[in-house]
Design a protein around this motif. Structure first.
Motif, PDB file in Angstrom:
ATOM      1  N   VAL A  86      88.510  36.588 -69.609  1.00 62.58           N
ATOM      2  CA  VAL A  86      89.127  35.224 -69.507  1.00 62.58           C
ATOM      3  C   VAL A  86      90.473  35.320 -70.480  1.00 62.58           C
ATOM      4  O   VAL A  86      91.368  34.724 -70.024  1.00 62.58           O
ATOM      5  CB  VAL A  86      88.033  34.057 -69.923  1.00 62.58           C
ATOM      6  CG1 VAL A  86      88.864  32.822 -69.873  1.00 62.58           C
ATOM      7  CG2 VAL A  86      87.239  34.004 -68.855  1.00 62.58           C
ATOM      8  N   LEU A  87      90.187  35.927 -71.785  1.00 64.35           N
ATOM      9  CA  LEU A  87      91.420  35.821 -72.677  1.00 64.35           C
ATOM     10  C   LEU A  87      92.703  36.707 -71.887  1.00 64.35           C
ATOM     11  O   LEU A  87      93.513  36.250 -72.136  1.00 64.35           O
ATOM     12  CB  LEU A  87      90.975  36.400 -74.014  1.00 64.35           C
ATOM     13  CG  LEU A  87      90.275  35.543 -74.773  1.00 64.35           C
ATOM     14  CD1 LEU A  87      89.459  36.314 -75.921  1.00 64.35           C
ATOM     15  CD2 LEU A  87      90.888  34.239 -75.210  1.00 64.35           C
ATOM     16  N   LYS A  88      92.233  37.705 -71.516  1.00 63.30           N
ATOM     17  CA  LYS A  88      93.151  38.580 -70.907  1.00 63.30           C
ATOM     18  C   LYS A  88      93.682  38.056 -69.579  1.00 63.30           C
ATOM     19  O   LYS A  88      95.067  38.231 -69.305  1.00 63.30           O
ATOM     20  CB  LYS A  88      92.728  39.784 -70.456  1.00 63.30           C
ATOM     21  CG  LYS A  88      93.687  40.891 -69.681  1.00 63.30           C
ATOM     22  CD  LYS A  88      92.893  42.301 -69.539  1.00 63.30           C
ATOM     23  CE  LYS A  88      94.105  43.048 -68.870  1.00 63.30           C
ATOM     24  NZ  LYS A  88      93.415  44.670 -68.753  1.00 63.30           N
ATOM     25  N   ARG A  89      92.886  37.355 -68.707  1.00 71.33           N
ATOM     26  CA  ARG A  89      93.591  36.477 -67.564  1.00 71.33           C
ATOM     27  C   ARG A  89      94.293  35.344 -68.248  1.00 71.33           C
ATOM     28  O   ARG A  89      95.440  35.101 -67.609  1.00 71.33           O
ATOM     29  CB  ARG A  89      92.514  35.904 -66.785  1.00 71.33           C
ATOM     30  CG  ARG A  89      91.647  37.210 -66.023  1.00 71.33           C
ATOM     31  CD  ARG A  89      92.491  37.801 -65.300  1.00 71.33           C
ATOM     32  NE  ARG A  89      92.890  37.389 -63.853  1.00 71.33           N
ATOM     33  CZ  ARG A  89      93.567  37.718 -62.883  1.00 71.33           C
ATOM     34  NH1 ARG A  89      94.019  39.026 -62.971  1.00 71.33           N
ATOM     35  NH2 ARG A  89      93.680  37.063 -61.986  1.00 71.33           N
ATOM     36  N   ALA A  90      94.064  34.826 -68.952  1.00 74.82           N
ATOM     37  CA  ALA A  90      94.957  33.643 -69.768  1.00 74.82           C
ATOM     38  C   ALA A  90      96.315  34.316 -70.167  1.00 74.82           C
ATOM     39  O   ALA A  90      97.298  33.686 -69.959  1.00 74.82           O
ATOM     40  CB  ALA A  90      94.268  33.303 -70.967  1.00 74.82           C
ATOM     41  N   LYS A  91      96.285  35.334 -70.787  1.00 75.27           N
ATOM     42  CA  LYS A  91      97.515  36.089 -71.336  1.00 75.27           C
ATOM     43  C   LYS A  91      98.219  36.401 -70.032  1.00 75.27           C
ATOM     44  O   LYS A  91      99.733  36.133 -70.139  1.00 75.27           O
ATOM     45  CB  LYS A  91      97.135  37.375 -72.091  1.00 75.27           C
ATOM     46  CG  LYS A  91      98.435  37.967 -72.657  1.00 75.27           C
ATOM     47  CD  LYS A  91      97.904  39.434 -73.202  1.00 75.27           C
ATOM     48  CE  LYS A  91      99.068  39.840 -73.948  1.00 75.27           C
ATOM     49  NZ  LYS A  91      98.408  41.112 -74.740  1.00 75.27           N
ATOM     50  N   MET A  92      97.686  36.970 -68.977  1.00 72.93           N
ATOM     51  CA  MET A  92      98.639  37.300 -67.828  1.00 72.93           C
ATOM     52  C   MET A  92      99.027  36.169 -66.861  1.00 72.93           C
ATOM     53  O   MET A  92     100.005  36.463 -66.230  1.00 72.93           O
ATOM     54  CB  MET A  92      97.519  38.271 -66.969  1.00 72.93           C
ATOM     55  CG  MET A  92      97.308  39.532 -67.527  1.00 72.93           C
ATOM     56  SD  MET A  92      96.089  40.572 -66.637  1.00 72.93           S
ATOM     57  CE  MET A  92      97.233  41.025 -65.213  1.00 72.93           C
ATOM     58  N   GLY A 360     103.729  38.160 -67.860  1.00 73.16           N
ATOM     59  CA  GLY A 360     102.220  38.165 -68.070  1.00 73.16           C
ATOM     60  C   GLY A 360     101.799  39.461 -68.545  1.00 73.16           C
ATOM     61  O   GLY A 360     100.514  39.830 -68.641  1.00 73.16           O
ATOM     62  N   TRP A 361     102.705  40.106 -69.348  1.00 69.80           N
ATOM     63  CA  TRP A 361     102.368  41.533 -69.933  1.00 69.80           C
ATOM     64  C   TRP A 361     101.738  42.310 -69.058  1.00 69.80           C
ATOM     65  O   TRP A 361     100.792  43.066 -69.381  1.00 69.80           O
ATOM     66  CB  TRP A 361     101.408  40.953 -71.259  1.00 69.80           C
ATOM     67  CG  TRP A 361     101.909  40.115 -72.264  1.00 69.80           C
ATOM     68  CD1 TRP A 361     101.789  38.769 -72.198  1.00 69.80           C
ATOM     69  CD2 TRP A 361     103.182  40.234 -73.112  1.00 69.80           C
ATOM     70  NE1 TRP A 361     102.510  38.319 -73.211  1.00 69.80           N
ATOM     71  CE2 TRP A 361     103.349  39.158 -73.850  1.00 69.80           C
ATOM     72  CE3 TRP A 361     103.807  41.444 -73.646  1.00 69.80           C
ATOM     73  CZ2 TRP A 361     104.192  38.950 -74.776  1.00 69.80           C
ATOM     74  CZ3 TRP A 361     104.616  41.362 -74.760  1.00 69.80           C
ATOM     75  CH2 TRP A 361     105.066  40.186 -75.030  1.00 69.80           C
ATOM     76  N   ARG A 362     102.210  42.497 -67.919  1.00 70.04           N
ATOM     77  CA  ARG A 362     101.474  43.225 -66.971  1.00 70.04           C
ATOM     78  C   ARG A 362     101.979  44.638 -67.120  1.00 70.04           C
ATOM     79  O   ARG A 362     103.103  45.014 -67.522  1.00 70.04           O
ATOM     80  CB  ARG A 362     101.677  42.896 -65.624  1.00 70.04           C
ATOM     81  CG  ARG A 362     100.937  41.840 -65.146  1.00 70.04           C
ATOM     82  CD  ARG A 362     101.531  41.176 -63.585  1.00 70.04           C
ATOM     83  NE  ARG A 362     100.602  40.525 -63.220  1.00 70.04           N
ATOM     84  CZ  ARG A 362     100.229  39.242 -63.739  1.00 70.04           C
ATOM     85  NH1 ARG A 362     100.689  38.767 -64.954  1.00 70.04           N
ATOM     86  NH2 ARG A 362      99.244  38.362 -63.188  1.00 70.04           N
ATOM     87  N   LYS A 363     101.353  45.933 -67.012  1.00 69.40           N
ATOM     88  CA  LYS A 363     101.467  47.314 -67.139  1.00 69.40           C
ATOM     89  C   LYS A 363     101.787  47.734 -65.597  1.00 69.40           C
ATOM     90  O   LYS A 363     100.664  47.753 -64.768  1.00 69.40           O
ATOM     91  CB  LYS A 363     100.303  47.852 -67.832  1.00 69.40           C
ATOM     92  CG  LYS A 363     100.244  47.485 -69.287  1.00 69.40           C
ATOM     93  CD  LYS A 363      99.149  48.206 -69.885  1.00 69.40           C
ATOM     94  CE  LYS A 363      98.651  47.818 -71.158  1.00 69.40           C
ATOM     95  NZ  LYS A 363      97.702  48.813 -71.873  1.00 69.40           N
TER      96      LYS A 363
END
Length: 372
Positions: A86-92, A360-363
Motif C-alpha cells: 500500500v505504501l509503495k502504491r501510494a508513492k506511485m 510516481g518513481w517508476r522504474k
C-alpha cells in the motif's frame, strides 16, 4: 513476466494515454461526453468525426488501463507485505496525483491573473465550488481543490487505482472464491453506471478481469482464436460508426440505444485493440516510441486544464466554424503531447528527482533482463 508482453502492455498503455488527450480535446459546444450523447439533427463532418473518435474508437482506453493495472497487481502479488504494498502504491499513484493536481491549480491561478487569459478559464468551467475564482477560495477550499476535486479532473483515475490497491485482497478473495457472482455484479454495475460505495462498476469489471487472467494463468497473448479473426475485428471496429450515426437521430430511442451500444462497444474494442496489436506490430525491440512512453504521466497529467484553456483561446483567435473546430481538435493534442513529452524527457535527463515525483518513481525497464 515475458519481456514481449511487458513491452506490449507499456506500448498499449502509452497509446491509450495519447487517445485520452484527444477525448478531452473534444470541442463541440456541449463538451461533456456521456454514453448516450445525442445531437439530433445537427449532423456535420466536424461533429461526426469528433464523436466517432472521442465517444467511439478511443473509448477502449480506460477499460484497458484498469485491465492492465489489475493484471500487474496480480503479477506482483506476494513480493511485498500488504502494508508495504500500500505504501509503495501510494508513492506511485498519490505522488503524481498531488503533484499534477497542484500544477493544474497553479496554471489556472496564473491564467486567472491575466486579464487577456482569464475569460478562457471562465469558459472552460473546470474550477470547483460552482466554478468559483481561485483567488476567492478559502484555505479549506484550496485543500479540497487540491486533494479531492482537482481541476485536472483526469487524475480521478490515479485516485481510483489507489483505492483498488487498498481493497485488492478483498477483490482477489471474491474473484477466486466466487468469480461468477463477482463478474455478474460487476457487469450489472457497469451496464447501469452504478458505483458500489467508493468504486465504480467499470473499474470493478475491467480491473477484476486483469486479476482473473493472471490468477488463472491465462496467457493474454493466447486468447480464443475467434478474437484474432478479421471478422471479429471488423465487427468491433464497425460499432463506433453505428454509435456515431445514432447520436444524430431521434433521441426518444437513440439516447437509450446509444447508451447500451456504448457499453457493449467497450469490451469489443478492448479485445480488438489487444489482438490487432499483434497483427500490426511486429517489432519487439525497443525504439523511440518506447523511450517516449516513459513520459506517460507528463502527457496524462499536463493535458488538462491546458487543452481546455488553449482550445477556447484558439476559438477567440480563429472563430468556431466547423472546419476550425476540427483543425483544433486534430492539431492541438499533437502539440500538447510533443511539448509535455519533451519536457518529461528533459526532466528525466537533468532533474531526475522532479521527474520521479511527477511520474510516481517508476522504474522503466526498456531492455529484457538476462540471467548472469
Amino acid at each position: 513476466m515475458d519481456f514481449s508482453l511487458s513491452l506490449k502492455l507499456r506500448r498499449l498503455a502509452f497509446f491509450s494515454t495519447l487517445t485520452v488527450v484527444w477525448v478531452h480535446g473534444f470541442n463541440l459546444d456541449e463538451r461533456y461526453l456521456w454514453p448516450g450523447y445525442n445531437l439530433e439533427g445537427q449532423f456535420s463532418l466536424n461533429s461526426y468525426v469528433q464523436l466517432l473518435v472521442c465517444n467511439g474508437f478511443f473509448r477502449f482506453a480506460i477499460p484497458l488501463f484498469f485491465a492492465i493495472s489489475g493484471y500487474m497487481m496480480a503479477e506482483r502479488e506476494g513480493r511485498l507485505s500488504y502494508p508495504n504494498m500500500v505504501l509503495k502504491r501510494a508513492k506511485m499513484l498519490l505522488s503524481p496525483y498531488l503533484a499534477w493536481s497542484a500544477i493544474g491549480l497553479l496554471i489556472t491561478y496564473l491564467w486567472e491573473e491575466q486579464a487577456t487569459l482569464s475569460p478562457f478559464v471562465d469558459s472552460a468551467n473546470l474550477r470547483p465550488f460552482g466554478d468559483k475564482n481561485l483567488h476567492l477560495l478559502s484555505w479549506t477550499e484550496w485543500l479540497q481543490a487540491w486533494f479531492i476535486t482537482p481541476i485536472s479532473f483526469q487524475l480521478w483515475f490515479l485516485r481510483s487505482l489507489f483505492i483498488y490497491s487498498v481493497i485488492y485482497p478483498v477483490l482477489v478473495w471474491v474473484i477466486e472464491k466466487k468469480p461468477v457472482i463477482y463478474f455478474v455484479v460487476a457487469i450489472i454495475l457497469c451496464l447501469l453506471s452504478i458505483d458500489l460505495f467508493i468504486v465504480g462498476g467499470d473499474g470493478l469489471l475491467y480491473f477484476g478481469m486483469g486479476i482473473f487472467l493472471r490468477k488463472k494463468q491465462i496467457d493474454p497473448n493466447k486468447l480464443p482464436q475467434i478474437f484474432y479473426s478479421p471478422y471479429f475485428q471488423l465487427v468491433a471496429f464497425s460499432i463506433p460508426f453505428l454509435l456515431a450515426v445514432s447520436a444524430f437521430t431521434d433521441p426518444s430511442w437513440a439516447t437509450t440505444f446509444g447508451y447500451f451500444l456504448y457499453k457493449f462497444m467497450q469490451p469489443f474494442l478492448l479485445v480488438a485493440v489487444w489482438t490487432f496489436y499483434d497483427r500490426l506490430i511486429k517489432r519487439r525491440t525497443v525504439h523511440f516510441f518506447d523511450v517516449l512512453s516513459t513520459t506517460n504521466f507528463f502527457i496524462y497529467g499536463a493535458h488538462v486544464p491546458l487543452v481546455y484553456f488553449l482550445t477556447d483561446w484558439l476559438f477567440s483567435e480563429f472563430g468556431k466554424a466547423g472546419h476550425v473546430r476540427l483543425a483544433i481538435f486534430i492539431c492541438l493534442p499533437v502539440v500538447i503531447i510533443l511539448v509535455s513529452g519533451g519536457l518529461g524527457l528533459l526532466l528525466k535527463r537533468f532533474l531526475p528527482f522532479v521527474f520521479g515525483v511527477l511520474s510516481g518513481w517508476r522504474k522503466f525497464k526498456l531492455q529484457p533482463q538476462t540471467n548472469p
